[in-house]
Design a protein around this motif. Structure first.
Motif, PDB file in Angstrom:
ATOM      1  N   ASP A 144       4.858  -8.079  -4.193  1.00 51.20           N
ATOM      2  CA  ASP A 144       4.113  -9.057  -4.990  1.00 51.20           C
ATOM      3  C   ASP A 144       4.857 -10.376  -5.019  1.00 51.20           C
ATOM      4  N   LEU A 145       6.166 -10.239  -5.223  1.00 50.91           N
ATOM      5  CA  LEU A 145       7.000 -11.441  -5.294  1.00 50.91           C
ATOM      6  C   LEU A 145       6.892 -12.261  -4.026  1.00 50.91           C
ATOM      7  N   ALA A 165       0.836  -1.207   0.000  1.00 51.58           N
ATOM      8  CA  ALA A 165       0.000   0.000   0.000  1.00 51.58           C
ATOM      9  C   ALA A 165       0.872   1.259   0.000  1.00 51.58           C
ATOM     10  N   MET A 166       1.975   1.184   0.758  1.00 51.28           N
ATOM     11  CA  MET A 166       2.888   2.335   0.796  1.00 51.28           C
ATOM     12  C   MET A 166       3.476   2.595  -0.581  1.00 51.28           C
ATOM     13  N   ILE A 167       3.850   1.505  -1.238  1.00 47.08           N
ATOM     14  CA  ILE A 167       4.439   1.653  -2.572  1.00 47.08           C
ATOM     15  C   ILE A 167       3.414   2.240  -3.530  1.00 47.08           C
ATOM     16  N   VAL A 192      -6.301 -17.180  -2.230  1.00 43.12           N
ATOM     17  CA  VAL A 192      -7.037 -16.275  -3.135  1.00 43.12           C
ATOM     18  C   VAL A 192      -7.331 -14.955  -2.424  1.00 43.12           C
ATOM     19  N   LEU A 193      -7.658 -15.073  -1.151  1.00 43.19           N
ATOM     20  CA  LEU A 193      -7.959 -13.861  -0.379  1.00 43.19           C
ATOM     21  C   LEU A 193      -6.766 -12.898  -0.404  1.00 43.19           C
ATOM     22  N   TRP A 194      -5.571 -13.434  -0.216  1.00 47.34           N
ATOM     23  CA  TRP A 194      -4.376 -12.574  -0.233  1.00 47.34           C
ATOM     24  C   TRP A 194      -4.163 -11.968  -1.605  1.00 47.34           C
ATOM     25  N   CYS A 195      -4.378 -12.793  -2.635  1.00 47.67           N
ATOM     26  CA  CYS A 195      -4.217 -12.269  -3.998  1.00 47.67           C
ATOM     27  C   CYS A 195      -5.190 -11.129  -4.236  1.00 47.67           C
ATOM     28  N   VAL A 196      -6.407 -11.326  -3.753  1.00 46.40           N
ATOM     29  CA  VAL A 196      -7.423 -10.282  -3.959  1.00 46.40           C
ATOM     30  C   VAL A 196      -7.029  -9.018  -3.194  1.00 46.40           C
ATOM     31  N   LEU A 197      -6.525  -9.207  -1.973  1.00 49.07           N
ATOM     32  CA  LEU A 197      -6.117  -8.033  -1.183  1.00 49.07           C
ATOM     33  C   LEU A 197      -5.016  -7.252  -1.897  1.00 49.07           C
ATOM     34  N   ALA A 228      -5.070  -3.419  -3.738  1.00 49.88           N
ATOM     35  CA  ALA A 228      -4.061  -2.357  -3.608  1.00 49.88           C
ATOM     36  C   ALA A 228      -3.634  -1.875  -4.993  1.00 49.88           C
ATOM     37  N   ASP A 229      -3.447  -2.830  -5.900  1.00 46.49           N
ATOM     38  CA  ASP A 229      -3.083  -2.471  -7.274  1.00 46.49           C
ATOM     39  C   ASP A 229      -4.180  -1.640  -7.929  1.00 46.49           C
TER      40      ASP A 229
END
Lengths: 291, 750
Positions: B558-559, B436-438, B607-612, B616-617
């Protein structure tokens, strides 16, 4: 109530070059079977095979004539297992843990709730029902584990050292609980604490290096050793030399006097008195005296 | 203390690990050490340069000053004589003023072709030479002419050296030099972990703490042992590398080469050999010891898999805070080597263990300050929180509501177990915060000059019809050509005396600015022509905004989504740790059903983490981009984009999200399966391995489209352009190595 009969036939299990079970054959019916043997004698391996956590190299196990390998879930519905001291899920409450196990045992929720309440009461953990298991003492964890093994009224209860680390009162308590279930459940119990099975075990199985050394009804086995155990009151001159002179099983303090309980095929000395064999004596006979 | 060391070295796997690292160190050092022949060639090159350019940077400046002073004196004399002083005005040679001179490091980079530098500086040298030649044609002042001749000689020598084929392979040396640092860091990580966990047996710690020495004494012994280990480790690693170096080269060549005071920059081994050797060893030791101390405390409080990323995350966080606290960029900013937020390669290159353990001299302040800060934080936590907080609660997020809730289904129980056993939940949350900071930083990012021009072009050309675009491009092209022709014409007119030199310079300046713009224009034009050719093949494509994201997003968080499958495999942690699996397996639903439920829950979690992360993206994209379409998808798999055309921004976003979810799900399933069939702790390293190395192997074996199957490409949004980027791999490899180490330890314990 149908008669429970578990037949274990010629079971072999090896770990690399070590034979954990060597042609193990026995029959288990309702009652308490105490599995006795030194460390590494194959007790845990047998339990793991019976709970299908391990597969035997050879031999078969039949429940009521049906091979348990083909029974799958049906077999596992009938067993309750309590391993040696484990840490359980530290973040689960006792109720959570039992409810979770009930789910896994496919017990419907209502029955599970009833059973859990009853079992928690039986193991005297009512006040800790909603406490996390991580905060439990060793004894409380043991009782929690015992209660989970009793969930679903299993026909075969496999208990691996259920009284390890418990205080005398807790051991008596667990013994009492098991006695209640003994009449209509087959309980296979492995332990190193021989007094715990005194008065509880209906049958004894002595296991050594994966082989059954001796097996039978407790009373019969004890009787078979009558006349070879003696008690000698220790006089001053015997205090220091008794262990060198006799094969001492243990020393006993009674009425302010020390007695040496010795093993001997013949009367070892003049003042020796023949005593009835106890389970500990049986253990000594099979694992020490025969050496 | 010696008992602490004994605890460490009595573990056979640790000795094996150390020997492995040492062997790797020797191999790397040997392979990178230049031979005598290489030294001689380098020496020849150097002396060629040295003799050809007696005036280097300082001389250059002297010549410049002399020329300027001469011009001023001439002007004064002209005034005294009553002439027009403007006639003798000093004409600033634009390209060779002191400000445009290279620093030593840049010169070194130019010569040794450091990644991304070599080409650029060779171009720069080329341009300077051209400018010098041009200037020589127009400058009449004798001092200035002399100065320009000297400059030409210098740069000609530099140019020839930069193109020399006899250079020592800078990359080989660089790699070996850096690797040593990383290997040493791994060793220290392992040692710190072992020091911290050696007494973790049930009741052992209480036993030791109850001794006369007490807790402080035990910890002090551990710190002392770590100090000794770091000292011995650094010495052994350095000595072995030096020994390898000696086997390949005698010092005759190296000595001669290093005789020049300023030549040490030409080869990192110079630091090895002479007076810098001790300094380097001391610095490396200090950095490693600081890192070790941090890890010692971190590992005491947290699992190592958490401690290691926490180490880096803490570094990055502090760097970021420092960056924000700087009001004006200056020496302190540079000395602390602050957070280069927007370029992943820089981001990692500057803050990874590479810099801290390899080329650590310029970065010592950053390393030392950070380590000290972390140490203080850890000590404070240790003092005030350690004893008061039950072990399981330390640093762990609390789920009071969740914990009191008894699930009604097996799914619920699995979900509860997964979340409760989430040792890495906190780093994931931290990652999300960093992400989020990025994204926020990306929004606030001022657009660079090049980006601005490109953006303007795209805004102009996008949305036009084909004819309109073509016409606009043509018109712009003509404008450039006109400008260049005018510049040529002005040169001619200056030679004919029709315009002044100042007018010529002004014209040249315009031309230079136009040239910059022209390069970008040509890129846009080329892209347009590519699209046109696609159109001819019947593929629907249009001109889209195609750059900027590389600088606007760092793919690092992301990595590290790679942590998600790893943490998912922890669904088995609780029951494995408690050795409860036999009990569960002895129940009717404790096998297949439980496994399927776990699989489902873990995937849902992933999937939840990917969505989170996707949200942000999305937040960033929606805030930053005003352009209607975006070519993230086409950048990730160009062949695919060529085939299906360019998606809309939303389409591209969902394609990337789907790609990320697929990747995570595959790895999650792998992790869960491994944890089920083998042991959960095996899952993490294997997943890391699968995630990082398997795609590379696949692309090596199969080539073609499989080259896009890298973790950076599949995880990052937008995909990272260089999946083989060393700095990025270093971090992932670090986690992998730690997990591998943990696995070996576990295996040996079993």
């Amino acid at each position: 109530m149908t008669d429970f009969l578990l037949r274990i036939e010629h079971v072999h299990k090896s770990y690399k070059h070590v034979k954990a079970l060597d042609d193990f054959t026995t029959e288990l019916k309702n009652g308490v079977y105490a599995l006795l043997g030194p460390n590494g004698s194959g007790k845990s391996t047998l339990m793991n095979i019976l709970t299908q956590n391990l597969r035997q190299d050879e031999g078969e196990i039949f429940l009521g004539g049906e091979n348990i390998r083909g029974m799958g879930k049906r077999y596992r519905t009938m067993i309750g297992y309590m391993p040696q001291t484990v840490d359980v899920f530290p973040s689960f409450t006792l109720y959570d843990f039992l409810m979770y196990m009930a789910h896994l045992k496919e017990i419907d929720r209502k029955t599970a709730c009833d059973q859990i309440d009853r079992l928690i009461e039986q193991v005297e953990l009512e006040d800790y029902k909603h406490r996390k298991l991580g905060t439990f003492s060793g004894g409380m964890k043991q009782r929690a584990l015992l209660s989970q093994s009793l969930l679903g009224n299993p026909s075969l209860l496999i208990l691996d050292e259920p009284t390890a680390g418990l205080d005398p009162m807790q051991r008596i308590h667990i013994k009492n609980i098991l006695t209640q279930y003994a009449s209509n459940t087959c309980i296979l119990l492995a332990t190193h604490i021989v007094p715990d099975i005194d008065g509880l075990a209906t049958d004894l199985i002595f296991l050594k290096q994966g082989k059954i050394v001796s097996q039978g009804k407790t009373e019969r086995l004890k009787k078979s050793l009558d006349g070879i155990f003696w008690e000698i009151p220790l006089t001053e001159d015997l205090q220091t030399s008794s262990s060198a002179q006799f094969r001492v099983v243990r020393y006993v303090q009674r009425d302010g006097q020390t007695f040496a309980r010795v093993f001997s095929a013949e009367k070892p000395c003049e003042n020796a008195v023949s005593v009835n064999a106890e389970i500990e004596d049986c253990y000594y006979y099979h694992f020490e005296a025969r050496l | 203390m010696k008992y602490e060391l004994k605890k460490l070295f009595s573990q056979r796997f640790f000795l094996f690990f150390m020997l492995l690292l040492l062997a790797a160190n020797c191999v790397l050092a040997y392979s990178a050490a230049p031979s005598d022949k290489a030294w001689n060639r380098a020496l020849d090159d150097f002396w060629t340069c040295y003799h050809a350019a007696p005036v280097y940077f300082d001389t250059q400046y002297d010549a410049y000053t002399t020329a300027r002073e001469h011009a001023i004196s001439m002007q004064i004399e002209a005034v005294l004589r009553g002439e027009d002083p403007e006639k003798y005005a000093f004409e600033e040679p634009r390209t060779i003023s002191p400000d445009s001179g290279y620093t030593d490091v840049e010169f070194y980079n130019a010569l040794y072709g450091r990644k991304g530098y070599g080409e650029r500086y060779r171009e720069k040298l080329d341009r300077i030479l051209t400018d010098t030649e041009n200037s020589l044609q127009v400058v009449t002042d004798p001092y200035m002419t002399e100065y320009l001749h000297e400059v030409r000689a210098t740069y000609t020598a530099m140019y020839s050296l930069s193109h020399s084929e006899n250079r020592i392979s800078g990359w080989d040396a660089y790699f070996a030099y850096d690797s040593m640092g990383i290997l040493l860091l791994f060793a220290v990580v392992a040692a710190a972990w072992l020091f911290a966990s050696a007494d973790s047996g049930r009741g052992t710690e209480q036993l030791l703490f109850a001794s006369t020495k007490g807790a402080c004494g035990v910890v002090r012994q551990k710190i002392l042992a770590l100090l000794v280990f770091c000292a011995i480790g650094t010495a052994v690693f350095e000595a072995s590398a030096f020994a390898m170096f000696c086997t390949k080269t005698t010092f005759a060549g190296a000595d001669a080469f290093l005789a020049s005071a300023e030549s040490y920059l030409l080869c990192p081994y110079a630091v090895y050999i002479y007076e810098y050797a001790l300094l380097r060893v001391v610095i490396r030791f200090a950095v490693l010891f600081s890192a070790g101390i941090f890890l010692l405390f971190a590992a005491r409080m947290l699992p190592l898999v958490f401690g290691y990323p926490a180490f880096f995350v803490a570094f990055l966080g502090i760097q970021y805070a420092m960056k924000n606290s700087q009001t004006t960029p200056g020496t302190a900013y540079r000395a602390l080597n602050l957070f280069y937020m927007l370029e992943p390669s820089h981001y990692f290159k500057r803050y990874s263990s590479v810099d801290l353990c390899g080329r650590s001299v310029p970065f010592l302040p950053a390393g030392a300050v950070l380590c000290a800060a972390l140490l203080i934080v850890c000590t404070v936590l240790l003092l005030f929180q350690w004893k008061k907080t039950p072990k399981r609660k330390r640093f762990m997020p609390k789920f009071p509501v969740f914990l009191t809730y008894t699930p009604r289904t097996s799914f619920g129980f699995e979900c509860k177990k997964l979340l409760i056993s989430q040792k890495l939940l906190l780093p994931l949350i931290l990652l999300l915060v960093i992400k989020a900071m990025i994204c926020t930083a990306a929004m606030q990012q001022s657009v660079s000059y090049r980006e601005q021009i490109y953006r303007n072009y795209m805004l102009t050309f996008q949305g036009l019809t084909i004819d309109e675009t073509e016409r606009a491009l043509e018109q712009e092209h003509k404008k450039f050509l006109g400008l260049f022709a005018a510049s040529e014409e002005n040169s001619q007119r200056y030679a004919n005396g029709e315009i002044t030199y100042t007018e010529l310079l002004a014209s040249n300046l315009k031309k230079r600015t136009a040239e910059k713009k022209y390069e970008i224009f040509l890129d846009v034009k080329a892209e347009y022509e590519r699209i046109q050719s696609l159109s001819c093949q019947g593929i629907n494509a249009e001109l889209v905004y195609g750059t900027g994201w590389k600088k606007l997003l760092s793919g690092a968080p992301d990595l590290l989504l790679l942590l998600v499958p790893i943490t998912a495999s922890f669904a088995y942690t609780a029951e494995n740790k408690a050795k409860l699996r036999p009990v569960l397996h002895a129940t009717p639903g404790g096998r297949t059903r439980m496994f399927l439920h776990k699989l489902f829950i873990c995937n849902a979690y992933a999937v939840l983490w990917c969505v989170l992360f996707g949200l942000a993206d999305l937040w960033w994209i929606s805030e930053t981009f005003t352009l209607p379409v975006w070519n993230a998808a086409s950048a990730s798999v160009p062949e695919l984009a060529d085939a299906i055309g360019v998606p809309t921004l939303g389409g591209a976003f969902f394609a990337m999200l789907a790609k990320r979810i697929c990747m995570t799900s595959i790895l999650t399933c792998t992790a869960v399966c491994i944890a089920q069939t083998a042991k959960s702790f095996l899952a993490s390293p294997l997943v890391c391995f699968a995630g990082i190395f398997a795609p590379h192997l696949l692309s090596l074996l199969l080539g073609g489209w499989t080259k896009y199957l890298s973790v950076p490409n599949l995880y990052c949004f937008p995909p990272l352009p260089d999946p083989k980027s060393i700095p990025l791999a270093v971090f992932c490899f670090g986690i992998f190595a730690v997990l591998l180490f943990k696995t070996i330890r576990k295996l040996s314990a079993d």
